[in-house]
Scaffold this active site. Structure first.
Site, PDB file in Angstrom:
ATOM      1  N   ASP A  19     -10.243 -42.066  18.394  1.00 14.42           N
ATOM      2  CA  ASP A  19     -11.066 -42.582  18.982  1.00 14.42           C
ATOM      3  C   ASP A  19     -12.282 -42.039  19.291  1.00 14.42           C
ATOM      4  O   ASP A  19     -12.203 -41.147  20.251  1.00 14.42           O
ATOM      5  CB  ASP A  19     -10.635 -43.377  20.348  1.00 14.42           C
ATOM      6  CG  ASP A  19     -11.343 -44.263  21.339  1.00 14.42           C
ATOM      7  OD1 ASP A  19     -12.801 -44.513  20.861  1.00 14.42           O
ATOM      8  OD2 ASP A  19     -11.161 -44.772  22.136  1.00 14.42           O
ATOM      9  N   ASN A  45     -20.404 -41.059  10.334  1.00 16.36           N
ATOM     10  CA  ASN A  45     -20.581 -42.499   9.678  1.00 16.36           C
ATOM     11  C   ASN A  45     -20.217 -43.637  10.824  1.00 16.36           C
ATOM     12  O   ASN A  45     -20.778 -44.833  10.735  1.00 16.36           O
ATOM     13  CB  ASN A  45     -19.853 -42.889   8.165  1.00 16.36           C
ATOM     14  CG  ASN A  45     -19.761 -44.344   7.870  1.00 16.36           C
ATOM     15  OD1 ASN A  45     -20.804 -44.900   7.630  1.00 16.36           O
ATOM     16  ND2 ASN A  45     -18.506 -44.830   7.900  1.00 16.36           N
ATOM     17  N   TYR A  78     -28.111 -51.269  19.039  1.00 11.95           N
ATOM     18  CA  TYR A  78     -27.854 -50.802  17.673  1.00 11.95           C
ATOM     19  C   TYR A  78     -29.178 -49.799  17.446  1.00 11.95           C
ATOM     20  O   TYR A  78     -29.091 -48.741  16.890  1.00 11.95           O
ATOM     21  CB  TYR A  78     -27.660 -51.677  16.885  1.00 11.95           C
ATOM     22  CG  TYR A  78     -27.271 -51.015  15.449  1.00 11.95           C
ATOM     23  CD1 TYR A  78     -25.973 -50.590  15.215  1.00 11.95           C
ATOM     24  CD2 TYR A  78     -28.301 -51.270  14.499  1.00 11.95           C
ATOM     25  CE1 TYR A  78     -26.057 -50.037  13.721  1.00 11.95           C
ATOM     26  CE2 TYR A  78     -28.126 -50.804  13.239  1.00 11.95           C
ATOM     27  CZ  TYR A  78     -26.879 -50.214  12.851  1.00 11.95           C
ATOM     28  OH  TYR A  78     -26.809 -49.594  11.380  1.00 11.95           O
ATOM     29  N   LYS A 135     -29.423 -45.642  16.637  1.00 10.62           N
ATOM     30  CA  LYS A 135     -29.847 -45.150  15.277  1.00 10.62           C
ATOM     31  C   LYS A 135     -30.856 -44.450  15.407  1.00 10.62           C
ATOM     32  O   LYS A 135     -31.319 -43.335  14.592  1.00 10.62           O
ATOM     33  CB  LYS A 135     -29.915 -46.456  14.443  1.00 10.62           C
ATOM     34  CG  LYS A 135     -28.585 -46.722  14.209  1.00 10.62           C
ATOM     35  CD  LYS A 135     -27.487 -46.027  13.703  1.00 10.62           C
ATOM     36  CE  LYS A 135     -26.179 -46.377  13.325  1.00 10.62           C
ATOM     37  NZ  LYS A 135     -25.288 -45.696  12.803  1.00 10.62           N
TER      38      LYS A 135
END
Length: 259
Positions: free
Chosen positions: A64, A92, A163, A167
């Protein structure tokens, strides 16, 4: 000789579509691959089996990555499996929920940031320590770390504020890490994909797929292999003088004017 011959790589989130493409591409180029997953054990085992059937080594490791200690344990386990070496890490693993900013809670924000950003920090820190000690890949110095970012790090979409912010931060983490780990021969880069095809995407989001086809100069969606190609290049001796770079893999969409 294949590009990654003799390397030991860890790919996080390799039970998913993009991670699978990266792991398989690394194996094609000669790397032994530690295939990480959190819950997608069946998919990860299928990836590892395909790699083993091709004649390369693979192992499935579960962790995790929202837990810092599990990040460190994962990296150590990959290096132990690799005989004390880890030459390449691909960060990733990530999540991409859709939620509008009005009404978003801090807990929902943190759930994305902890998975997409904090895990990158922890896994990179652990991997860099091993790369410094193990002598690296023999060509590019201590080794290579590649984060999977996104074109949404610079061009956000509605409902993806958490998100997109995570990023964008991943890109800046890579640049910072390139500066600080460079003296040890460790290269850190990002790959920013555009829309990558997956099973059922055209049926689930036909309007988005149609718009992407119309906007992309190369006229198609990305494939997991496209991302794998970019990651394999960045981990290879061909990229031995490339660090702190964001490699955009989007079929040219980012080149299109927005006005």
């Amino acid at each position: 000789m294949r590009l990654l011959e003799g390397q030991v790589a860890l790919v996080t989130g390799a039970g998913g579509s993009i991670g699978r493409g990266i792991a398989l591409r690394f194996a094609e180029e000669g790397a032994a691959v530690a295939v990480h997953c959190r819950t997608a054990m069946e998919s990860a085992r299928e990836v590892a089996s395909r790699i083993q059937d091709s004649g390369q080594r693979a192992v499935v490791l579960q962790a995790d990555l929202t837990d810092e200690e599990e990040c460190h344990q994962l990296v150590r386990a990959a290096a132990e499996w690799g005989g004390g070496r880890l030459t390449a890490l691909v960060n990733n693993a990530g999540v991409q929920p859709v939620r509008q900013l009005p009404g978003m809670t801090a807990a929902q924000w943190r759930a994305v940031v902890d998975t997409n950003l904090a895990s990158v920090f922890a896994c990179t820190q652990a991997a860099a320590e091993i790369m410094r000690e193990s002598g690296g890949d023999g060509e590019g110095g201590g080794g290579s770390v590649t984060h999977i970012a996104s074109i949404e790090g610079s061009a956000p979409a509605p409902g993806h504020a958490h998100y997109s912010a995570s990023k964008a931060a991943v890109v800046m983490h890579a640049r910072s890490a390139a500066l600080e780990y460079g003296p040890y021969g460790i290269r850190v880069n990002t790959v920013s994909p555009g829309l990558i095809d997956r099973e059922g995407l055209a049926e689930a989001w036909p309007e988005g797929v149609r718009r992407w086809h119309g906007a992309a100069p190369l006229g198609r969606l990305g494939r997991p292999k496209d991302v794998g190609d970019a990651c394999a290049f960045l981990a290879s001796p061909l990229a031995s003088w490339i660090t702190g770079h964001d490699l955009v893999v989007d079929g040219g969409v980012s080149a299109r004017p927005t006005w």
